[in-house]
Design an enzyme around this catalytic site. Structure first.
Site, PDB file in Angstrom:
ATOM      1  N   ARG A 164       1.092  -1.094   0.296  1.00 41.45           N
ATOM      2  CA  ARG A 164      -0.256  -0.056  -0.197  1.00 41.45           C
ATOM      3  C   ARG A 164       0.579   1.141   0.409  1.00 41.45           C
ATOM      4  O   ARG A 164       0.424   2.178   0.451  1.00 41.45           O
ATOM      5  CB  ARG A 164      -0.964   0.146   1.300  1.00 41.45           C
ATOM      6  CG  ARG A 164      -1.335  -1.000   1.572  1.00 41.45           C
ATOM      7  CD  ARG A 164      -2.557  -0.961  -0.073  1.00 41.45           C
ATOM      8  NE  ARG A 164      -3.626  -2.648  -0.029  1.00 41.45           N
ATOM      9  CZ  ARG A 164      -3.211  -3.158  -0.330  1.00 41.45           C
ATOM     10  NH1 ARG A 164      -2.110  -3.415  -1.334  1.00 41.45           N
ATOM     11  NH2 ARG A 164      -4.168  -4.849  -0.496  1.00 41.45           N
ATOM     12  N   SER A 241     -11.338  -0.416   2.941  1.00 46.75           N
ATOM     13  CA  SER A 241     -10.853  -0.603   4.609  1.00 46.75           C
ATOM     14  C   SER A 241     -10.233   0.903   4.677  1.00 46.75           C
ATOM     15  O   SER A 241      -9.070   1.394   4.245  1.00 46.75           O
ATOM     16  CB  SER A 241      -9.698  -1.614   3.833  1.00 46.75           C
ATOM     17  OG  SER A 241     -10.228  -2.453   3.495  1.00 46.75           O
ATOM     18  N   GLU A 339      -5.199   4.285   5.553  1.00 45.77           N
ATOM     19  CA  GLU A 339      -4.838   3.851   4.117  1.00 45.77           C
ATOM     20  C   GLU A 339      -5.558   5.156   2.982  1.00 45.77           C
ATOM     21  O   GLU A 339      -4.446   5.224   3.188  1.00 45.77           O
ATOM     22  CB  GLU A 339      -5.539   2.514   3.492  1.00 45.77           C
ATOM     23  CG  GLU A 339      -5.471   2.303   2.129  1.00 45.77           C
ATOM     24  CD  GLU A 339      -6.141   0.731   2.096  1.00 45.77           C
ATOM     25  OE1 GLU A 339      -6.525   0.654   0.427  1.00 45.77           O
ATOM     26  OE2 GLU A 339      -5.944   0.076   3.195  1.00 45.77           O
TER      27      GLU A 339
END
Length: 347
Positions: A164, A241, A339
């Site tokens: 990520r 998420s 995130e």
């Protein structure tokens, strides 16, 4: 080029949160992007690129910085001896691209079906799901540097891809304008590495399956978790998420095991670390699906990592996120990192 004033940003995000943007400019070419960026820089400002709004948390007060959205959406296919190169401009819808590659019989993006947002956002956080990441197939990324006012091609090896993460994340200077992928011309998927997906497909982990079947199965799994944007599904009014899975040393993982009184699920990662499932940590810390501090926001009833707007404010959402972050850290000594990208606010 189209210029809009006092744009309601809550209508441009999947969270349906955020105040107004003073100005939002839609550019239709790289030349227009360079022009708008130069005008902003002359005022001491940097552009913020608004994509699909699916990984974005915007303050209730809105955004004062100049905002731009990319109307560039061309896709080109070029066959090589080894594979097919697919060049896609940043403004193209991501899931529409995945559908297009599957219709062309190209494998490599099938497990990334159903993810909302634009193509240009995918390399920034190295979007991934069900065992695939865009870094697996990216050849290069074309970018615009707002400081030097130049365009450049960044090869995959220089993108600094990690879980990520990429060199483009957490900065606004660099604007992604095009992404080039290398995909295989074959009717079946890449090896299915994710156990949940393999089980849903009825195959052994590591096997392959028809592309269309993989796409349909992934979308069904995501829909069951509220991870497919759908106006008719209130559980999808989220940023996906909210926390990433923490990467920790084996010693930390063993300490979490001891605190939990049972083995914690974990997955191997790089540099001797393991990945702990953030959703498991959230629920084990006492934050079950549907948990809420008030009426404005809650954890999704379908997925422990999705924080859902229940008609509240960005402040409500952040209050809930901070409570979860503190609770997990107090219980397990592991800090969850967000995130989404934040505009005018922070966790």
């Amino acid at each position: 080029m189209r210029v809009e004033s006092n744009v309601n940003l809550s209508e441009r995000t999947t969270l349906r949160l955020g105040g107004p943007a003073k100005n939002l400019v839609t550019v239709e070419s790289e030349t227009e992007l360079a022009t708008v960026a130069a005008e902003a820089r002359a005022k001491g400002e940097e552009l913020f690129v608004l994509g699909g709004g699916s990984n974005l948390v915007i303050a209730d007060a809105g955004a004062n910085e100049p905002m731009v959205t990319l109307g560039l959406s061309q896709v080109t296919f070029e066959a090589t001896e080894r594979a097919v190169r697919v060049r896609v401009q940043a403004g193209h819808d991501w899931d529409a691209l995945v559908e297009k590659t599957i219709a062309e019989g190209l494998s490599g993006l099938e497990c990334l079906s159903g993810i909302p947002g634009s193509v240009g956002a995918t390399p920034i956080q190295n979007v991934g799901a069900y065992g695939q990441e865009v870094a697996d197939t990216i050849v290069s990324v074309r970018v615009f540097d707002q400081v030097t006012e130049t365009f450049a091609i960044v090869p995959r090896a220089e993108c600094e891809f990690a879980y990520r993460h990429s060199r483009f994340r957490n900065q606004r200077r660099i604007v992604v304008t095009e992404v080039e992928f290398e995909l295989r011309q074959e009717p079946t998927s890449r090896s299915i590495r994710y156990a949940e997906l393999a089980k849903a497909l009825g195959i052994a982990q590591g096997d392959v399956a028809p592309l269309r079947r993989v796409r349909d199965t992934v979308i069904a799994l995501r829909r069951g978790k509220g991870m497919v944007w759908d106006k008719a599904d209130p559980e999808s009014t989220s940023a996906g998420s909210f926390f990433t899975n923490p990467l920790v040393t084996e010693d930390v993982a063993l300490r979490v095991d001891a605190i939990a009184g049972r083995p914690v699920p974990r997955f191997p990662s790089d540099k001797g670390r393991v990945k702990l499932p953030a959703a498991w940590l959230v629920e084990a810390a006492g934050f079950e699906k549907g948990f809420a501090l008030g009426k404005g926001a809650s954890i999704s009833k379908k997925h422990a990592l999705a924080l859902v707007n229940r008609g509240g404010t960005t402040a409500d959402l952040l209050e809930l996120a901070r409570a979860i972050q503190r609770g997990v850290e107090q219980r397990f000594g592991v800090r969850l990192e967000p995130e989404p990208i934040f505009v005018g606010c922070a966790l």
